[in-house]
Scaffold this active site. Structure first.
Site, PDB file in Angstrom:
ATOM      1  N   TYR A  11       0.714  -1.058  -0.069  1.00  0.00           N
ATOM      2  CA  TYR A  11       0.063  -0.052   0.010  1.00  0.00           C
ATOM      3  C   TYR A  11       0.922   1.054   0.123  1.00  0.00           C
ATOM      4  O   TYR A  11       0.542   2.349  -0.560  1.00  0.00           O
ATOM      5  CB  TYR A  11      -0.944   0.010   1.233  1.00  0.00           C
ATOM      6  N   ASP A  33       9.098  -6.930  -5.020  1.00  0.00           N
ATOM      7  CA  ASP A  33       8.454  -7.861  -3.868  1.00  0.00           C
ATOM      8  C   ASP A  33       8.710  -9.511  -4.215  1.00  0.00           C
ATOM      9  O   ASP A  33       8.914  -9.926  -5.042  1.00  0.00           O
ATOM     10  CB  ASP A  33       6.962  -7.632  -4.216  1.00  0.00           C
ATOM     11  N   LYS A 216       7.022   9.923  13.165  1.00  0.00           N
ATOM     12  CA  LYS A 216       6.140   9.047  12.584  1.00  0.00           C
ATOM     13  C   LYS A 216       5.167   8.419  13.401  1.00  0.00           C
ATOM     14  O   LYS A 216       3.982   8.470  13.470  1.00  0.00           O
ATOM     15  CB  LYS A 216       6.597   7.832  11.639  1.00  0.00           C
ATOM     16  N   LEU A 217       5.792   7.895  14.517  1.00  0.00           N
ATOM     17  CA  LEU A 217       5.043   7.108  15.309  1.00  0.00           C
ATOM     18  C   LEU A 217       4.347   8.380  16.328  1.00  0.00           C
ATOM     19  O   LEU A 217       3.208   8.066  16.645  1.00  0.00           O
ATOM     20  CB  LEU A 217       6.208   6.409  16.469  1.00  0.00           C
ATOM     21  N   ALA A 221       0.311   8.462  16.588  1.00  0.00           N
ATOM     22  CA  ALA A 221      -0.341   8.550  18.146  1.00  0.00           C
ATOM     23  C   ALA A 221      -1.244   9.737  18.374  1.00  0.00           C
ATOM     24  O   ALA A 221      -2.524   9.586  18.786  1.00  0.00           O
ATOM     25  CB  ALA A 221       0.944   8.476  19.139  1.00  0.00           C
ATOM     26  N   CYS A 272      -2.294   0.801  10.533  1.00  0.00           N
ATOM     27  CA  CYS A 272      -1.350   1.719  11.221  1.00  0.00           C
ATOM     28  C   CYS A 272      -1.353   2.273  12.547  1.00  0.00           C
ATOM     29  O   CYS A 272      -0.574   1.722  13.700  1.00  0.00           O
ATOM     30  CB  CYS A 272      -1.029   2.959  10.362  1.00  0.00           C
ATOM     31  N   LYS A 275      -1.208  -0.841  15.845  1.00  0.00           N
ATOM     32  CA  LYS A 275       0.085  -1.354  15.392  1.00  0.00           C
ATOM     33  C   LYS A 275       1.352  -0.005  15.898  1.00  0.00           C
ATOM     34  O   LYS A 275       2.031  -0.473  16.806  1.00  0.00           O
ATOM     35  CB  LYS A 275       0.657  -1.673  14.207  1.00  0.00           C
ATOM     36  N   LYS A 335     -12.004   1.985   6.212  1.00  0.00           N
ATOM     37  CA  LYS A 335     -12.649   3.336   6.075  1.00  0.00           C
ATOM     38  C   LYS A 335     -13.052   3.192   4.701  1.00  0.00           C
ATOM     39  O   LYS A 335     -12.987   2.176   3.816  1.00  0.00           O
ATOM     40  CB  LYS A 335     -11.642   4.215   6.047  1.00  0.00           C
ATOM     41  N   ARG A 447     -21.143   5.280  12.047  1.00  0.00           N
ATOM     42  CA  ARG A 447     -20.214   6.156  11.355  1.00  0.00           C
ATOM     43  C   ARG A 447     -21.084   7.639  11.238  1.00  0.00           C
ATOM     44  O   ARG A 447     -20.306   8.499  10.500  1.00  0.00           O
ATOM     45  CB  ARG A 447     -20.002   5.871   9.814  1.00  0.00           C
TER      46      ARG A 447
HETATM   47  P1  NAD Z   1       2.171  -4.145   2.840  1.00  0.00           P
HETATM   48  O1  NAD Z   1       1.955  -5.404   3.633  1.00  0.00           O
HETATM   49  O2  NAD Z   1       0.899  -3.650   2.024  1.00  0.00           O
HETATM   50  O3  NAD Z   1       3.302  -4.183   1.879  1.00  0.00           O
HETATM   51  C1  NAD Z   1       4.465  -4.814   2.205  1.00  0.00           C
HETATM   52  C2  NAD Z   1       5.283  -5.586   1.206  1.00  0.00           C
HETATM   53  O4  NAD Z   1       6.359  -5.977   1.385  1.00  0.00           O
HETATM   54  C3  NAD Z   1       4.473  -6.910   1.009  1.00  0.00           C
HETATM   55  O5  NAD Z   1       3.992  -6.972  -0.314  1.00  0.00           O
HETATM   56  C4  NAD Z   1       5.474  -8.033   1.147  1.00  0.00           C
HETATM   57  O6  NAD Z   1       5.163  -9.262   0.259  1.00  0.00           O
HETATM   58  C5  NAD Z   1       6.728  -7.119   0.894  1.00  0.00           C
HETATM   59  N1  NAD Z   1       7.803  -7.887   1.458  1.00  0.00           N
HETATM   60  C6  NAD Z   1       8.013  -8.297   2.714  1.00  0.00           C
HETATM   61  N2  NAD Z   1       9.472  -8.572   2.999  1.00  0.00           N
HETATM   62  C7  NAD Z   1       9.995  -8.667   1.815  1.00  0.00           C
HETATM   63  C8  NAD Z   1      11.517  -8.757   1.402  1.00  0.00           C
HETATM   64  N3  NAD Z   1      12.275  -9.229   2.178  1.00  0.00           N
HETATM   65  N4  NAD Z   1      11.652  -8.664   0.013  1.00  0.00           N
HETATM   66  C9  NAD Z   1      10.665  -8.191  -0.949  1.00  0.00           C
HETATM   67  N5  NAD Z   1       9.390  -7.790  -0.306  1.00  0.00           N
HETATM   68  C10 NAD Z   1       9.274  -8.129   0.822  1.00  0.00           C
HETATM   69  O7  NAD Z   1       2.295  -3.083   3.711  1.00  0.00           O
HETATM   70  P2  NAD Z   1       2.187  -1.595   3.824  1.00  0.00           P
HETATM   71  O8  NAD Z   1       0.747  -1.309   4.155  1.00  0.00           O
HETATM   72  O9  NAD Z   1       2.755  -0.982   2.353  1.00  0.00           O
HETATM   73  O10 NAD Z   1       3.045  -0.864   4.888  1.00  0.00           O
HETATM   74  C11 NAD Z   1       4.458  -1.082   4.764  1.00  0.00           C
HETATM   75  C12 NAD Z   1       5.054  -0.168   5.872  1.00  0.00           C
HETATM   76  O11 NAD Z   1       4.531   1.324   5.433  1.00  0.00           O
HETATM   77  C13 NAD Z   1       4.967  -0.421   7.064  1.00  0.00           C
HETATM   78  O12 NAD Z   1       5.867  -0.286   7.855  1.00  0.00           O
HETATM   79  C14 NAD Z   1       3.733   0.439   7.551  1.00  0.00           C
HETATM   80  O13 NAD Z   1       3.513   0.721   8.789  1.00  0.00           O
HETATM   81  C15 NAD Z   1       4.067   1.478   6.826  1.00  0.00           C
HETATM   82  N6  NAD Z   1       3.022   2.796   6.479  1.00  0.00           N
HETATM   83  C16 NAD Z   1       1.778   2.401   5.873  1.00  0.00           C
HETATM   84  C17 NAD Z   1       0.738   3.011   5.389  1.00  0.00           C
HETATM   85  C18 NAD Z   1      -0.579   2.544   4.886  1.00  0.00           C
HETATM   86  O14 NAD Z   1      -1.240   3.602   4.803  1.00  0.00           O
HETATM   87  N7  NAD Z   1      -0.676   1.214   4.822  1.00  0.00           N
HETATM   88  C19 NAD Z   1       1.097   4.687   5.827  1.00  0.00           C
HETATM   89  C20 NAD Z   1       2.265   4.916   6.301  1.00  0.00           C
HETATM   90  C21 NAD Z   1       3.328   3.996   6.499  1.00  0.00           C
HETATM   91  C1  UDX Z   2      -3.228   6.850   8.886  1.00  0.00           C
HETATM   92  C2  UDX Z   2      -2.755   8.170   9.169  1.00  0.00           C
HETATM   93  O1  UDX Z   2      -3.642   9.103   8.818  1.00  0.00           O
HETATM   94  C3  UDX Z   2      -1.662   8.409   7.932  1.00  0.00           C
HETATM   95  O2  UDX Z   2      -0.974   9.718   8.027  1.00  0.00           O
HETATM   96  C4  UDX Z   2      -0.565   7.321   8.191  1.00  0.00           C
HETATM   97  O3  UDX Z   2       0.508   7.401   7.074  1.00  0.00           O
HETATM   98  C5  UDX Z   2      -1.134   6.008   8.215  1.00  0.00           C
HETATM   99  O4  UDX Z   2      -2.128   5.701   9.025  1.00  0.00           O
HETATM  100  P1  UDX Z   2      -4.777   5.333   7.248  1.00  0.00           P
HETATM  101  O5  UDX Z   2      -5.056   4.520   8.222  1.00  0.00           O
HETATM  102  O6  UDX Z   2      -4.778   5.083   5.998  1.00  0.00           O
HETATM  103  O7  UDX Z   2      -3.818   6.594   7.479  1.00  0.00           O
HETATM  104  O8  UDX Z   2      -6.428   6.253   7.550  1.00  0.00           O
HETATM  105  P2  UDX Z   2      -6.880   7.401   8.461  1.00  0.00           P
HETATM  106  O9  UDX Z   2      -7.779   8.360   7.516  1.00  0.00           O
HETATM  107  O10 UDX Z   2      -5.922   7.950   9.072  1.00  0.00           O
HETATM  108  O11 UDX Z   2      -8.146   6.628   9.386  1.00  0.00           O
HETATM  109  C6  UDX Z   2      -7.739   5.665  10.032  1.00  0.00           C
HETATM  110  C7  UDX Z   2      -8.896   5.332  10.816  1.00  0.00           C
HETATM  111  O12 UDX Z   2      -9.466   6.172  11.732  1.00  0.00           O
HETATM  112  C8  UDX Z   2      -9.888   4.881   9.862  1.00  0.00           C
HETATM  113  O13 UDX Z   2     -10.791   3.580  10.502  1.00  0.00           O
HETATM  114  C9  UDX Z   2     -11.036   5.791   9.950  1.00  0.00           C
HETATM  115  O14 UDX Z   2     -12.307   5.743   9.738  1.00  0.00           O
HETATM  116  C10 UDX Z   2     -10.878   6.303  11.532  1.00  0.00           C
HETATM  117  N1  UDX Z   2     -11.246   7.752  11.784  1.00  0.00           N
HETATM  118  C11 UDX Z   2     -10.666   8.746  11.165  1.00  0.00           C
HETATM  119  C12 UDX Z   2     -12.174   8.010  12.601  1.00  0.00           C
HETATM  120  O15 UDX Z   2     -12.972   7.223  13.265  1.00  0.00           O
HETATM  121  N2  UDX Z   2     -12.516   9.371  12.773  1.00  0.00           N
HETATM  122  C13 UDX Z   2     -11.808  10.392  12.142  1.00  0.00           C
HETATM  123  O16 UDX Z   2     -12.204  11.713  12.325  1.00  0.00           O
HETATM  124  C14 UDX Z   2     -10.746   9.980  11.172  1.00  0.00           C
END
Ligand code: NAD
Ligand code: UDX
Length: 480
Positions: A11, A33, A216-217, A221, A272, A275, A335, A447
């Site tokens: 993602y 990947d 980021k954390l 939070a 996110c 976690k 969402k 909602r």
């Molecule tokens: P995801 O599970 O969608 O994608 C991770 C990918 O990495 C998977 O396709 C997996 O197969 C691949 N992978 C794992 N180990 C590997 C390796 N050794 N070599 C090659 N590929 C490998 O995860 P995501 O949602 O994209 O999140 C990735 C990171 O970004 C996490 O740390 C997450 O916390 C962070 N993040 C996620 C979001 C979000 O909205 N999803 C936003 C900001 C940050």
């Molecule tokens: C979140 C952060 O927003 C983003 O900056 C970070 O990189 C990844 O985590 P995401 O989890 O994709 O993004 O969606 P977000 O829009 O933050 O919503 C998270 C959850 O909170 C959803 O379930 C959403 O429905 C809920 N939410 C959001 C509420 O319940 N109320 C709100 O006012 C906003």
């Protein structure tokens, strides 16, 4: 030509790299990947994730300067900048289980980079990782001392799902942390130059490594804390007759607080927030800060409370039992505008209702039946650890049917639970839905997407998070 390789086509890796390729025609971007089906999907017309606007961005650069491949080692070896965007789920086993981040995927990626590299590289932490991870990664990268210079940067991603393309196109900020050495600062400048293709300079923040990792954390939070704060208020609103939307509006008008992220809900979901907060809690505990850990733990506890409270409202309103009753569940994604179900509140709500022997009919415009059933069969935190999956007894599935139409889901139902705020749920013909339901017909809006008064006029018994209670619901409540 600068070559970028991103490990992890998920993602974050997929959309982020597609945007870099779009904005930087002079850069070659390869996303790799270990998952063959995922890469095959990125190379097809049916992308592996649903994200508004993503198709157009991918189609305009794929095959030109954007490539998706399973040849991980080859492309890592050739790259100047390697982004690591692998998953960093919550540990389910061993030390720190249920809280700490599982860095197995990250570590194996770092070891592979160290093994295959023959030239200097900038390695970018794109995944969300515990503060100080860069230190461990540096040790892994340099362990076999091949004379290669690795510079590690922290460049956390702030995109939200459903709005990823907008967020990447016009980010509030891009954050880059690096070592304060001349080599470290040179690497920071190189990554800054990539983003400077489209992000205004004053939005690119540079810091030391630990500030970037921790920011980021902290950001996640703070965002989750706002939701838990308004959700905590929603419970008090229901007890006092205040309306949570009015409270949120009045509070958010204070420019120091602001109006965003104050929508009361059945609880936050997504891969996110929970976690990353649990990870923060664990880091605080490891640093001898139990009071700080407990403070942040409450954000998750209130979120769990909100989901439980919703289920209790449903069951107690419906005469204290939903056994054998058909309940329509509208929405399963965490969402709107995403098909992602990771940590969706729908899972906990469905489990709660199934526990009371309800018969669920679930509809979501973007989530497949297979995905829903897999989610409902998994133990908490196991969704990102395929090796630990122990499917639960399929008997629960006899109580679940998945349908492809909201009207179908609601037909002959005793109650409706709205779990995801999909726009289409606002536009349904609720008179028609009411006419086809068992009576009394219950509507539980998790909602706040519907007009409560209009729904009551149709005849529904309505519960909407944080809104004054329907006299019917009020009379029947057990302690929430
Ligand atoms: P995801 O599970 O969608 O994608 C991770 C990918 O990495 C998977 O396709 C997996 O197969 C691949 N992978 C794992 N180990 C590997 C390796 N050794 N070599 C090659 N590929 C490998 O995860 P995501 O949602 O994209 O999140 C990735 C990171 O970004 C996490 O740390 C997450 O916390 C962070 N993040 C996620 C979001 C979000 O909205 N999803 C936003 C900001 C940050
Ligand atoms: C979140 C952060 O927003 C983003 O900056 C970070 O990189 C990844 O985590 P995401 O989890 O994709 O993004 O969606 P977000 O829009 O933050 O919503 C998270 C959850 O909170 C959803 O379930 C959403 O429905 C809920 N939410 C959001 C509420 O319940 N109320 C709100 O006012 C906003």
């Amino acid at each position: 030509m600068v070559k970028i390789c991103c490990i992890g086509a998920g993602y974050v890796g997929g959309p982020t790299m597609a945007m870099i390729a779009l904005k930087c025609p002079d850069i070659e971007v390869v996303v790799v990947d270990i998952s063959k089906p995922r890469i095959a999907a990125w190379n097809s017309d049916d992308l592996p994730i649903y994200e508004p606007g993503l198709d157009d961005v991918v189609k305009s650069c794929r095959g030109k300067n954007l490539f998706f491949s399973t040849e991980v080692e080859k492309h890592v070896a050739e790259a100047d900048i390697v982004f690591v965007s692998v998953n960093t789920p919550t540990k389910t086993r061993g030390l720190g289980a249920g809280k700490a981040a599982d860095l197995t995927y990250w570590e194996s990626a770092a070891r592979m980079i160290a093994d295959v590299s023959k030239s200097d590289k900038i390695v970018v932490e794109k995944s969300t990782v515990p503060v100080k991870t860069a230190e461990a990664i540096e040790k892994i990268l340099t362990h076999n001392n091949k004379g290669i210079n690795f510079q590690i940067l922290s460049n956390p991603e702030f995109l939200a799902e459903g709005t990823a393309i907008e967020d990447l196109d016009m980010p509030d900020r891009v954050l880059i942390g690096g070592r304060m050495t001349p080599e470290g600062q040179k690497a920071v400048a190189a990554l800054k130059a990539v983003y400077a293709h489209w992000v205004p300079e004053d939005r690119i923040i540079t810091t030391n490594l630990w500030s970037a990792e921790l920011s980021k954390l902290a950001a996640n939070a703070f965002l989750a804390q706002r939701i838990s704060s308004i959700n905590a208020m929603s419970a008090l609103c229901e007890s006092t007759g205040a309306d949570v939307n009015e409270v949120a509006f009045a509070v958010g008008k204070d420019s120091r607080i602001g109006p965003k992220f104050l929508n009361a809900s059945v609880g936050f979901g997504g891969s996110c927030f929970q976690k990353d907060i649990l990870n923060l809690v664990y880091i605080c505990e490891c640093n001898g800060l139990p009071e700080v850990a407990n403070y942040w733990k409450q954000v998750v506890s209130i979120n769990d409370y909100q989901k439980t409270r919703f289920v209790k409202r449903v069951v107690s309103s419906m005469f204290n039992t939903v056994s054998g009753k058909k309940i329509a569940v509208l929405g399963f994604a965490f969402k709107k505008d995403t098909g992602d179900t990771r940590e969706t509140p729908a899972i906990d709500v469905c489990h709660g209702l199934l526990g009371d022997k309800a018969l669920l009919s679930i509809y979501d415009p973007q989530v497949t039946e297979e995905q829903m059933k897999r989610d409902l069969a998994m133990n908490k935190f196991d969704w990102d650890h395929p090796q630990h999956l122990q499917p639960q007894s399929p008997t629960a599935f006899k109580q679940v049917s998945v349908v492809w139409d909201a009207y179908d889901a609601c037909k002959d139902a005793h109650g409706i639970c709205i779990i995801t705020e999909w726009d289409e749920f606002k536009k349904l013909d609720y008179q028609k839905i009411y006419d086809n339901m068992q009576k009394p017909a219950f509507l539980f809006d998790g909602r706040n997407v519907l007009n409560v008064e209009e729904m009551r006029k149709i005849g529904f018994v309505v519960y909407s998070i944080g809104k004054p209670l329907d006299p019917w619901v009020k009379d029947l409540q057990v302690s929430i």
